[in-house]
Design an enzyme around this catalytic site. Structure first.
Site, mmCIF file in Angstrom:
data_model
loop_
_atom_site.group_PDB
_atom_site.id
_atom_site.type_symbol
_atom_site.label_atom_id
_atom_site.label_comp_id
_atom_site.label_asym_id
_atom_site.label_seq_id
_atom_site.Cartn_x
_atom_site.Cartn_y
_atom_site.Cartn_z
ATOM 1 N N THR A 1 -1.420 7.429 -0.416
ATOM 2 C CA THR A 1 -2.722 7.279 -1.092
ATOM 3 C C THR A 1 -3.512 6.071 -0.593
ATOM 4 O O THR A 1 -4.706 5.970 -0.862
ATOM 5 C CB THR A 1 -2.516 7.093 -2.605
ATOM 6 O OG1 THR A 1 -1.815 5.847 -2.802
ATOM 7 C CG2 THR A 1 -1.702 8.228 -3.212
ATOM 8 N N ASP B 1 0.076 -3.978 12.462
ATOM 9 C CA ASP B 1 0.582 -4.285 11.120
ATOM 10 C C ASP B 1 0.918 -5.780 11.028
ATOM 11 O O ASP B 1 1.869 -6.259 11.651
ATOM 12 C CB ASP B 1 1.829 -3.433 10.832
ATOM 13 C CG ASP B 1 2.248 -3.547 9.377
ATOM 14 O OD1 ASP B 1 2.480 -4.687 8.909
ATOM 15 O OD2 ASP B 1 2.323 -2.512 8.703
ATOM 16 N N ASP C 1 4.556 -6.598 9.688
ATOM 17 C CA ASP C 1 5.605 -6.274 10.664
ATOM 18 C C ASP C 1 5.571 -7.238 11.851
ATOM 19 O O ASP C 1 6.619 -7.663 12.340
ATOM 20 C CB ASP C 1 5.435 -4.837 11.166
ATOM 21 C CG ASP C 1 5.921 -3.818 10.145
ATOM 22 O OD1 ASP C 1 6.617 -4.199 9.187
ATOM 23 O OD2 ASP C 1 5.590 -2.619 10.314
ATOM 24 N N ARG D 1 0.857 -1.204 0.000
ATOM 25 C CA ARG D 1 0.000 0.000 0.000
ATOM 26 C C ARG D 1 0.877 1.231 0.000
ATOM 27 O O ARG D 1 1.752 1.363 0.861
ATOM 28 C CB ARG D 1 -0.880 0.035 1.261
ATOM 29 C CG ARG D 1 -1.971 -0.948 1.265
ATOM 30 C CD ARG D 1 -3.055 -0.566 2.255
ATOM 31 N NE ARG D 1 -2.591 -0.234 3.598
ATOM 32 C CZ ARG D 1 -3.402 0.113 4.572
ATOM 33 N NH1 ARG D 1 -4.711 0.182 4.352
ATOM 34 N NH2 ARG D 1 -2.949 0.391 5.769
HETATM 35 C C1 PRP Z 1 -1.232 -4.943 4.262
HETATM 36 C C2 PRP Z 1 -2.051 -6.212 4.309
HETATM 37 C C3 PRP Z 1 -2.835 -6.155 3.031
HETATM 38 C C4 PRP Z 1 -3.075 -4.680 2.885
HETATM 39 C C5 PRP Z 1 -4.486 -4.405 3.291
HETATM 40 O O1 PRP Z 1 -0.142 -5.080 3.436
HETATM 41 O O2 PRP Z 1 -1.294 -7.375 4.410
HETATM 42 O O3 PRP Z 1 -2.150 -6.665 1.911
HETATM 43 O O4 PRP Z 1 -2.162 -4.005 3.764
HETATM 44 O O5 PRP Z 1 -4.802 -3.074 3.089
HETATM 45 P P1 PRP Z 1 -5.897 -2.608 2.043
HETATM 46 O O6 PRP Z 1 -7.082 -3.467 2.243
HETATM 47 O O7 PRP Z 1 -6.119 -1.181 2.443
HETATM 48 O O8 PRP Z 1 -5.309 -2.731 0.666
HETATM 49 P P2 PRP Z 1 0.949 -3.923 3.248
HETATM 50 O O9 PRP Z 1 0.587 -3.071 2.093
HETATM 51 O O10 PRP Z 1 1.178 -3.241 4.554
HETATM 52 O O11 PRP Z 1 2.235 -4.712 2.793
HETATM 53 P P3 PRP Z 1 3.138 -5.782 3.587
HETATM 54 O O12 PRP Z 1 2.261 -6.975 3.866
HETATM 55 O O13 PRP Z 1 4.211 -6.091 2.615
HETATM 56 O O14 PRP Z 1 3.632 -5.148 4.853
HETATM 57 N N1 URA Z 2 -2.540 -3.679 7.028
HETATM 58 C C1 URA Z 2 -2.243 -4.160 8.253
HETATM 59 O O1 URA Z 2 -1.301 -4.948 8.408
HETATM 60 N N2 URA Z 2 -3.001 -3.774 9.287
HETATM 61 C C2 URA Z 2 -4.038 -2.926 9.157
HETATM 62 O O2 URA Z 2 -4.713 -2.615 10.164
HETATM 63 C C3 URA Z 2 -4.323 -2.415 7.890
HETATM 64 C C4 URA Z 2 -3.566 -2.810 6.829
#
Ligand code: PRP
Ligand code: URA
Length: 208
Positions: free
Chosen positions: A107, A199, A202, A103
């Site tokens: 945005t 998160d 993380d 994400r």
């Molecule tokens: C997180 C999560 C989803 C997304 C959800 O990933 O694992 O993929 O956010 O958010 P959305 O519904 O608003 O799209 P992130 O983009 O943080 O990436 P990561 O898993 O690599 O940390």
């Molecule tokens: N991605 C995450 O990992 N946690 C949230 O709460 C939203 C997006």
């Protein structure tokens, strides 16, 4: 809302509370993601197609059943990775197709960075795996990718959703059922689910 299946299974709800707990460290967190993913997938796969078969036991012949559909597990990187292994043990013949999305922090829109799907679909059923359905942007983008690929039976298996994410995914793709452990209260101003679990990437990978 008939396409949204919120698990009421006591084991799911028990493990979900442990996942949410900010005192749960990465090792335990990964174990819980794995276990909840297995339990939710058990519910998400209740309608897989079977054909009759027969096997010979040490005592004689038995009627049985075998799966006829080819299954694809589609984890969204990174956080969906932790949901793969346990599910894969239950269906070792499944193919795993990774989709890389992150994400944009400003945005909140998904940015695609990895997709090695072959030209034509190789599976009959796709299970998208991602613990968090927040704005829904990542899930909608992944369904778009899979539909362009030619997949026509797609399910989303997550762990925690925001109402906004459920609305976005069901509006864009009403044919895609959602299997989830909880639909939480709301998204905060930076796109995090409240109360959520923080998160998910993380907390699994120790990068927070
Ligand atoms: C997180 C999560 C989803 C997304 C959800 O990933 O694992 O993929 O956010 O958010 P959305 O519904 O608003 O799209 P992130 O983009 O943080 O990436 P990561 O898993 O690599 O940390
Ligand atoms: N991605 C995450 O990992 N946690 C949230 O709460 C939203 C997006």
């Amino acid at each position: 809302m008939s396409q949204v299946h919120v698990s009421t299974h006591p084991l799911v709800q028990h493990k979900l509370a442990l996942l949410r707990d900010k005192e749960t460290g990465p090792k335990k967190f990964r174990e819980l993601i794995r276990e909840v993913a297995i339990l939710l997938t058990y519910e998400a796969t209740a309608d897989l197609e079977l054909e009759p078969t027969s096997v010979v036991t040490p005592m004689g012949e038995a009627e049985g059943a075998r799966l006829t559909e080819k299954i694809g597990l589609v984890p969204i990187l990174r956080a969906g990775l932790g949901m793969v292994e346990g599910i894969w043990e239950m269906m070792p013949q499944a193919e795993v197709w990774h989709i890389g999305l992150y994400r944009d922090e400003r945005t909140l829109r998904p940015v695609e960075y990895y997709n090695r799907l072959p030209v034509s679909p190789t599976v009959d059923v796709c299970l998208i795996l991602d613990p968090m359905l927040a704005t829904g942007g990542s899930a909608v983008a992944t369904v778009n990718i899979l539909k362009r690929w030619g997949a026509n039976k797609i399910k989303f298996v997550g762990i925690i959703a925001a109402p906004e994410g459920v609305e976005a995914l069901t509006t864009a793709h009403p044919d895609v059922p959602i299997y989830i452990a909880a639909v939480d209260d709301h998204l905060n101003e930076i796109g995090y689910i409240v109360p959520g679990l923080g998160d998910a990437g993380d907390r699994q990978f120790g990068t927070g």
